[in-house]
Design a protein around this motif. Structure first.
Motif, short mmCIF file in Angstrom:
data_model
loop_
_atom_site.label_atom_id
_atom_site.label_comp_id
_atom_site.label_asym_id
_atom_site.label_seq_id
_atom_site.Cartn_x
_atom_site.Cartn_y
_atom_site.Cartn_z
N GLY A 203 0.66 -1.31 -0.34
CA GLY A 203 0.51 0.00 -0.41
C GLY A 203 0.49 1.45 -0.04
O GLY A 203 2.03 1.03 0.48
N ARG A 204 0.94 1.93 -0.31
CA ARG A 204 0.80 3.64 -0.87
C ARG A 204 1.21 4.13 0.40
O ARG A 204 1.13 5.18 0.60
N LEU A 205 -0.54 3.86 1.04
CA LEU A 205 -0.66 4.33 2.46
C LEU A 205 -1.71 2.96 3.21
O LEU A 205 -2.16 2.80 2.63
N THR A 206 -0.72 2.56 4.32
CA THR A 206 -0.75 1.24 5.43
C THR A 206 -1.28 2.54 6.32
O THR A 206 -1.16 2.82 7.47
N VAL A 207 -2.88 1.89 6.71
CA VAL A 207 -3.53 2.07 8.59
C VAL A 207 -4.01 0.15 8.55
O VAL A 207 -4.21 -0.58 8.08
N VAL A 208 -3.00 0.92 10.08
CA VAL A 208 -2.76 -0.79 10.60
C VAL A 208 -3.79 -0.49 12.04
O VAL A 208 -4.02 0.73 12.77
N GLU A 209 -4.66 -1.48 11.63
CA GLU A 209 -5.46 -1.31 13.28
C GLU A 209 -4.84 -2.66 14.45
O GLU A 209 -4.77 -3.72 13.71
N ALA A 210 -4.79 -1.77 15.15
CA ALA A 210 -3.76 -2.63 16.37
C ALA A 210 -4.80 -3.20 17.46
O ALA A 210 -5.27 -2.08 18.06
N GLU A 211 -4.78 -4.67 17.84
CA GLU A 211 -5.35 -5.03 19.67
C GLU A 211 -4.92 -3.96 20.65
O GLU A 211 -5.50 -4.09 21.76
N GLU A 212 -3.34 -4.10 20.27
CA GLU A 212 -2.91 -3.52 21.49
C GLU A 212 -1.69 -1.89 20.90
O GLU A 212 -0.95 -2.48 19.88
N VAL A 213 -1.64 -1.55 21.11
CA VAL A 213 -0.64 -0.36 20.84
C VAL A 213 0.28 0.52 22.23
O VAL A 213 0.17 0.39 22.89
N VAL A 214 1.64 0.22 21.69
CA VAL A 214 2.82 0.40 22.62
C VAL A 214 3.53 1.58 22.81
O VAL A 214 3.46 1.93 21.52
N GLU A 215 4.02 2.20 23.25
CA GLU A 215 5.51 3.00 22.80
C GLU A 215 6.77 2.76 22.05
O GLU A 215 6.51 1.37 22.11
N VAL A 216 6.78 3.35 21.58
CA VAL A 216 8.44 3.44 20.71
C VAL A 216 9.14 3.14 21.72
O VAL A 216 9.83 3.29 22.42
N GLY A 217 9.80 1.86 21.84
CA GLY A 217 10.91 1.22 21.82
C GLY A 217 10.74 0.17 23.04
O GLY A 217 11.04 -1.33 23.27
#
Length: 262
Positions: A203-217
C-alpha cells in the motif's frame, strides 16, 4: 503526524480520505486476521468502485463480504472464491471482474510491490491458463466470457520454465496487527501473519488496526514482523474490538461412544 506517532483517534478518521475508485490491499485469510474495524469504517465512509487485492473476499455478510454485498467492489484480485456465495454470484453473472491468482504468487506480487520490484519469474502456473492466458476475468450476463486473462511471458532459468508475474502496488492497505507501537512497527499473531505483512507493504498508504498499541521502544527489533516504514496510520482498538475473532467455519468433534474413552 510525527514519524514516531502515527496513531489516529478512530478508524473513521483513518479511512476518511479513501477515494472511490481506489485500489485496496486487505490482509487476513478468510476471517482470520482481517481488519474488521477498518472494513466497517470504510463501509460507513461510502467509497465505491473499489479494486480489492486480498486472499479472498470474506464471507457472506462479514469482512470484505460487507462491501461486496453493497456493490462497492468492482474488481477483485484473489486466490480463491471461498465460502462467499455472493462473490460467486457476482462473478458468474458478470457484475464483478475477478483475477484469480495462485496463492503464493499473490503474496509475492504484493511483497514485491512493497520492495520496489516491478516483476518476477516463478514456475507456478507454467503450462496452465495462468501463463497461457484465457482465464475468465469477467463474464457476460449470458455466461460467455467478456474479458479473459492475457498470455504472460515465459522464460527458462536454470533449466526450468518460469512465468513473469507483475508486482502489485495499491493506493491503500488495510491490515490488522496483534501489537503495534506508535511508529507503526507491527507484530502479527499466528495465522494473521499470512497476508497482512505483504498487504501492508504493497500500500502507498497503509492503515493498521492494532489490538494493542505500545510506546516506541517497547518492541525488541527481533519481535517486529513489519517495520513501521511501511505504515502511515495506526488505529488502537478497544478491548471489545480487539476480542472480536470471527470463525469462518466451526468444526467440532462429537462425544465418544460409551466405553471408548481412553
Amino acid at each position: 503526524m510525527s514519524s514516531l506517532n502515527k496513531v489516529y483517534a478512530s478508524a473513521a478518521k483513518a479511512v476518511a480520505d479513501v477515494k472511490s475508485g481506489s485500489s485496496l490491499a486487505v490482509g487476513g485469510f478468510g476471517l482470520a486476521g482481517i481488519p474488521w474495524v477498518l472494513i466497517e469504517a470504510l463501509l460507513e465512509q461510502g467509497a465505491d468502485n473499489l479494486t480489492v487485492v486480498s486472499n479472498n473476499c470474506g464471507v457472506d455478510g462479514a469482512g470484505l463480504g460487507l462491501l461486496l454485498g453493497q456493490g462497492r467492489i468492482s474488481r477483485v484480485i484473489a486466490s480463491y472464491v471461498g465460502e462467499n456465495k455472493e462473490f460467486a454470484r457476482q462473478y458468474l453473472s458478470g457484475e464483478l471482474t475477478v483475477e484469480l491468482t495462485p496463492q503464493g504468487t499473490l503474496a509475492e506480487r504484493m511483497r514485491a510491490g512493497g520492495s520496489g520490484i516491478g516483476a518476477f519469474y516463478t514456475p507456478t502456473g507454467v503450462g496452465t491458463m495462468v501463463a497461457e492466458g484465457g482465464l475468465p476475468w469477467r463474464y457476460n450476463p449470458d455466461g460467455s466470457v467478456a474479458l479473459a486473462s492475457p498470455a504472460k511471458e515465459v522464460r527458462t532459468f536454470h533449466g526450468r520454465e518460469m512465468v513473469l508475474e507483475e508486482s502489485i502496488v495499491t493506493d491503500v492497505a488495510l491490515v490488522r496487527a496483534a501489537v503495534a507501537d506508535k511508529a507503526g512497527n507491527c507484530v502479527f499473531h499466528a495465522a494473521a501473519r499470512n497476508f497482512n505483512p505483504p498487504a501492508a507493504m504493497s500500500g502507498r498508504l497503509t492503515v493498521v488496526e492494532a489490538e494493542e498499541v505500545v510506546e516506541v521502544g517497547a518492541l525488541g527489533p527481533d519481535e517486529v514482523h513489519l517495520p513501521g516504514v511501511f505504515v502511515q496510520r495506526v488505529v488502537p482498538l478497544t478491548t471489545e474490538q480487539a476480542a472480536r475473532k470471527g470463525i469462518e467455519k466451526r468444526t467440532t468433534r462429537g462425544e465418544r461412544p460409551a466405553g471408548t474413552e481412553k
